[in-house]
Design a protein around this motif. Sequence first.
Motif, PDB file in Angstrom:
ATOM      1  N   LEU A 113      -5.335   2.968  -5.419  1.00 20.48           N
ATOM      2  CA  LEU A 113      -4.164   3.504  -6.121  1.00 20.48           C
ATOM      3  C   LEU A 113      -4.500   3.848  -7.570  1.00 20.48           C
ATOM      4  CD1 LEU A 113      -1.395   1.194  -4.660  1.00 20.48           C
ATOM      5  CD2 LEU A 113      -1.596   3.659  -4.336  1.00 20.48           C
ATOM      6  N   ILE A 114      -5.308   3.032  -8.207  1.00 16.78           N
ATOM      7  CA  ILE A 114      -5.733   3.328  -9.580  1.00 16.78           C
ATOM      8  C   ILE A 114      -6.602   4.574  -9.605  1.00 16.78           C
ATOM      9  CG2 ILE A 114      -7.181   2.470 -11.470  1.00 16.78           C
ATOM     10  CD1 ILE A 114      -6.066  -0.359 -10.776  1.00 16.78           C
ATOM     11  N   ARG A 115      -7.475   4.731  -8.614  1.00 16.45           N
ATOM     12  CA  ARG A 115      -8.291   5.956  -8.531  1.00 16.45           C
ATOM     13  C   ARG A 115      -7.417   7.190  -8.371  1.00 16.45           C
ATOM     14  NH1 ARG A 115     -11.854   5.727  -3.734  1.00 16.45           N
ATOM     15  NH2 ARG A 115     -12.474   7.789  -4.444  1.00 16.45           N
ATOM     16  N   ILE A 116      -6.375   7.086  -7.546  1.00 16.79           N
ATOM     17  CA  ILE A 116      -5.462   8.216  -7.355  1.00 16.79           C
ATOM     18  C   ILE A 116      -4.753   8.533  -8.661  1.00 16.79           C
ATOM     19  CG2 ILE A 116      -3.303   8.925  -6.234  1.00 16.79           C
ATOM     20  CD1 ILE A 116      -4.316   7.376  -3.735  1.00 16.79           C
ATOM     21  N   ARG A 117      -4.236   7.509  -9.322  1.00 18.66           N
ATOM     22  CA  ARG A 117      -3.532   7.738 -10.591  1.00 18.66           C
ATOM     23  C   ARG A 117      -4.469   8.343 -11.624  1.00 18.66           C
ATOM     24  NH1 ARG A 117       1.305   6.318 -11.425  1.00 18.66           N
ATOM     25  NH2 ARG A 117       1.055   5.977 -13.639  1.00 18.66           N
TER      26      ARG A 117
ATOM     27  N   ILE B 149     -13.550  -5.321   7.964  1.00 17.53           N
ATOM     28  CA  ILE B 149     -14.586  -4.341   7.642  1.00 17.53           C
ATOM     29  C   ILE B 149     -14.047  -2.921   7.753  1.00 17.53           C
ATOM     30  CG2 ILE B 149     -16.804  -3.380   8.414  1.00 17.53           C
ATOM     31  CD1 ILE B 149     -17.544  -6.266   9.252  1.00 17.53           C
ATOM     32  N   ILE B 150     -13.291  -2.636   8.807  1.00 13.01           N
ATOM     33  CA  ILE B 150     -12.860  -1.261   9.068  1.00 13.01           C
ATOM     34  C   ILE B 150     -11.713  -0.823   8.160  1.00 13.01           C
ATOM     35  CG2 ILE B 150     -11.188  -1.665  10.923  1.00 13.01           C
ATOM     36  CD1 ILE B 150     -13.844   1.035  11.006  1.00 13.01           C
ATOM     37  N   PHE B 151     -10.800  -1.719   7.802  1.00 17.15           N
ATOM     38  CA  PHE B 151      -9.666  -1.341   6.963  1.00 17.15           C
ATOM     39  C   PHE B 151     -10.096  -0.809   5.591  1.00 17.15           C
ATOM     40  CE2 PHE B 151      -6.124  -4.056   9.093  1.00 17.15           C
ATOM     41  CZ  PHE B 151      -6.029  -3.107  10.099  1.00 17.15           C
ATOM     42  N   PRO B 152     -10.984  -1.486   4.868  1.00 25.29           N
ATOM     43  CA  PRO B 152     -11.390  -0.930   3.575  1.00 25.29           C
ATOM     44  C   PRO B 152     -12.112   0.414   3.687  1.00 25.29           C
ATOM     45  CG  PRO B 152     -11.965  -3.237   3.697  1.00 25.29           C
ATOM     46  CD  PRO B 152     -11.506  -2.836   5.055  1.00 25.29           C
TER      47      PRO B 152
ATOM     48  N   VAL C  66      -7.126  -6.017  -3.338  1.00 22.69           N
ATOM     49  CA  VAL C  66      -7.927  -5.452  -4.430  1.00 22.69           C
ATOM     50  C   VAL C  66      -8.351  -4.022  -4.102  1.00 22.69           C
ATOM     51  CG1 VAL C  66     -10.168  -5.649  -5.596  1.00 22.69           C
ATOM     52  CG2 VAL C  66      -8.687  -7.642  -5.391  1.00 22.69           C
ATOM     53  N   ILE C  67      -8.792  -3.780  -2.891  1.00 26.46           N
ATOM     54  CA  ILE C  67      -9.218  -2.434  -2.500  1.00 26.46           C
ATOM     55  C   ILE C  67      -8.040  -1.463  -2.537  1.00 26.46           C
ATOM     56  CG2 ILE C  67     -10.021  -1.064  -0.519  1.00 26.46           C
ATOM     57  CD1 ILE C  67     -11.939  -3.419   0.047  1.00 26.46           C
ATOM     58  N   THR C  68      -6.874  -1.904  -2.094  1.00 22.65           N
ATOM     59  CA  THR C  68      -5.697  -1.039  -2.145  1.00 22.65           C
ATOM     60  C   THR C  68      -5.342  -0.699  -3.585  1.00 22.65           C
ATOM     61  OG1 THR C  68      -4.877  -2.004  -0.089  1.00 22.65           O
ATOM     62  CG2 THR C  68      -3.298  -0.789  -1.413  1.00 22.65           C
TER      63      THR C  68
ATOM     64  N   LEU D  29     -11.796   6.232   2.596  1.00 22.75           N
ATOM     65  CA  LEU D  29     -11.877   7.603   3.111  1.00 22.75           C
ATOM     66  C   LEU D  29     -10.565   8.356   2.877  1.00 22.75           C
ATOM     67  CD1 LEU D  29     -13.769   7.082   6.483  1.00 22.75           C
ATOM     68  CD2 LEU D  29     -14.631   8.192   4.421  1.00 22.75           C
ATOM     69  N   ASN D  30      -9.447   7.688   3.093  1.00 21.47           N
ATOM     70  CA  ASN D  30      -8.147   8.326   2.884  1.00 21.47           C
ATOM     71  C   ASN D  30      -7.905   8.638   1.417  1.00 21.47           C
ATOM     72  OD1 ASN D  30      -7.496   8.358   5.566  1.00 21.47           O
ATOM     73  ND2 ASN D  30      -6.454   6.398   5.493  1.00 21.47           N
ATOM     74  N   THR D  31      -8.313   7.747   0.533  1.00 26.95           N
ATOM     75  CA  THR D  31      -8.165   8.001  -0.896  1.00 26.95           C
ATOM     76  C   THR D  31      -8.977   9.220  -1.302  1.00 26.95           C
ATOM     77  OG1 THR D  31      -7.845   5.657  -1.304  1.00 26.95           O
ATOM     78  CG2 THR D  31      -8.455   7.004  -3.184  1.00 26.95           C
TER      79      THR D  31
END
Length: 160
Positions: free
Chosen positions: A147-151, A9-12, A141-143, A17-19
């Motif tokens: 990354l796609i959002r950043i790109r 739960i906490i990792f995603p 999938v979340i990672t 938030l970091n993204t």
Amino acid sequence: MFFTIFLAIIFPILSVLNTNKLICLKNYSSTRQLNLQTKILMTIPIIALLILSIVIYNFHSLYEERMSHALLLLSIWMLTTYSIFIYRNIKGLNNNLTTTIILALMSLIAAIYFTPLDRYNKLFNSHYYVVPFLISLSLIVITYINLIRIRKAFFSVQTN
């Protein structure tokens, strides 16, 4: 079991938030470096997954146990490298780094803890292999979505 559910739960949440932090700083970051780094972060896990699949299929028994263990570790190491990537790109701008450092430390500790197969087997036995599969796939999938959002945020501006 509670520990893994907490991490799942906490990792995603910390990852998203970091993204958002990095995307908010898109005017201050070097897009050339981000382009290369995001490409590397997106291709290496796929190559690792292919190699792990071949090795486990050809040289080991207990496929479900080993694949679920490998996927869980892959997803946690992806989060670790992803959080270091975020930290590297926002550290000089005096942004709030606490969630980034928390995600990096928690994922590093989880990766180190789950690396020995006997510790993994204490937590997940043969009836619960579906749980690490689901956790792993959701973290991967979340990672990738992050990354796609950043790109998209950094490189859609250049194409217009």
